[in-house]
Scaffold this motif. Structure first.
Motif, PDB file in Angstrom:
ATOM      1  N   CYS A  45      38.573  45.379  41.116  1.00 42.46           N
ATOM      2  CA  CYS A  45      38.336  44.969  39.740  1.00 42.46           C
ATOM      3  C   CYS A  45      38.507  46.179  38.820  1.00 42.46           C
ATOM      4  O   CYS A  45      38.027  47.263  39.119  1.00 42.46           O
ATOM      5  CB  CYS A  45      36.940  44.378  39.582  1.00 42.46           C
ATOM      6  N   PHE A  72      34.677  43.864  32.614  1.00 40.46           N
ATOM      7  CA  PHE A  72      35.844  43.585  33.441  1.00 40.46           C
ATOM      8  C   PHE A  72      36.605  42.437  32.788  1.00 40.46           C
ATOM      9  O   PHE A  72      36.785  41.381  33.367  1.00 40.46           O
ATOM     10  CB  PHE A  72      35.417  43.195  34.863  1.00 40.46           C
ATOM     11  N   SER A  75      40.382  41.717  34.610  1.00 46.88           N
ATOM     12  CA  SER A  75      40.451  41.254  35.997  1.00 46.88           C
ATOM     13  C   SER A  75      39.290  40.371  36.429  1.00 46.88           C
ATOM     14  O   SER A  75      39.388  39.657  37.401  1.00 46.88           O
ATOM     15  CB  SER A  75      40.517  42.461  36.936  1.00 46.88           C
ATOM     16  N   VAL A 100      35.517  39.637  38.099  1.00 49.39           N
ATOM     17  CA  VAL A 100      34.918  40.084  39.356  1.00 49.39           C
ATOM     18  C   VAL A 100      35.063  38.936  40.359  1.00 49.39           C
ATOM     19  O   VAL A 100      35.589  37.884  40.024  1.00 49.39           O
ATOM     20  CB  VAL A 100      33.423  40.475  39.173  1.00 49.39           C
ATOM     21  N   ARG A 159      37.723  34.835  42.193  1.00 49.02           N
ATOM     22  CA  ARG A 159      37.865  35.672  41.013  1.00 49.02           C
ATOM     23  C   ARG A 159      37.341  34.912  39.792  1.00 49.02           C
ATOM     24  O   ARG A 159      37.572  33.723  39.668  1.00 49.02           O
ATOM     25  CB  ARG A 159      39.335  36.036  40.828  1.00 49.02           C
ATOM     26  N   THR A 168      39.715  51.523  38.835  1.00 46.47           N
ATOM     27  CA  THR A 168      39.652  50.335  39.687  1.00 46.47           C
ATOM     28  C   THR A 168      38.609  50.567  40.774  1.00 46.47           C
ATOM     29  O   THR A 168      38.648  51.582  41.469  1.00 46.47           O
ATOM     30  CB  THR A 168      41.018  50.067  40.342  1.00 46.47           C
TER      31      THR A 168
END
Length: 164
Positions: free
Chosen positions: A27, A43, A46, A48, A60, A115
């Motif tokens: 992530c 986040f 992307s 989590v 996701r 990341t």
């Protein structure tokens, strides 16, 4: 044998099941805000990975946030670890301390892409391994040690098409 039972009781008492229901692996951290003993890690690109009980798997999420409560930013330890090459066969690692507010500034100004690679939790503490990619240079790793009072996770939705 008694020792093992005691350790198991301690584990069951102190282990927060919410931590195991969220995975930060792979992530990307988009923004970090620090205010009054609370650190918010966004986040938004992307998301989590969150546990979906009906499917018995992590999926996701959409944009997500982790709130670290009761955390003094000055007590966070961040180590930058770089691989250096002297010759074709000789390599060495260098390790430097990064000031937490300097790290926050680099992330927020988009000077680095952070990341999460690995995460480890204990009672009111976490250890994260991040892959840092600089805009115009090679990347490096950052090891972060955090102590806190509690963690809170939030997200808008879970993508059922993106399993872990």
């Amino acid at each position: 044998m008694e020792f093992a039972k005691t350790v198991r009781r301690l584990y069951e008492t102190y282990y927060d099941k919410r931590i195991s229901s969220v995975i930060l692996h792979d992530c990307v951290i988009d923004e970090i805000t620090v205010k009054d003993g609370k650190i918010c890690i966004s986040f938004s690109t992307s998301g989590v990975y969150a546990w979906v009980e009906t499917k018995k798997n992590h999926y996701r999420t959409g944009p997500a946030m982790v709130e670290i409560l009761g955390c003094d930013i000055d007590n966070i330890e961040i180590q930058e670890i770089r691989m250096n090459q002297i010759s074709q066969k000789i390599f060495y690692r260098s390790m430097y301390e990064i000031k937490p507010l300097a790290f926050v500034k680099l992330v927020n100004l988009k000077k680095i892409k952070a990341t999460v690679l690995e995460e480890y939790y204990a009672v009111n503490s976490a250890y994260l391994v991040l892959r840092i990619k600089e805009c115009d240079q090679k990347g490096y790793f950052a090891h972060i040690k955090i102590q806190y009072a509690s963690l809170q996770y939030s997200w808008d939705y879970v993508r059922q098409d993106a399993p872990f």
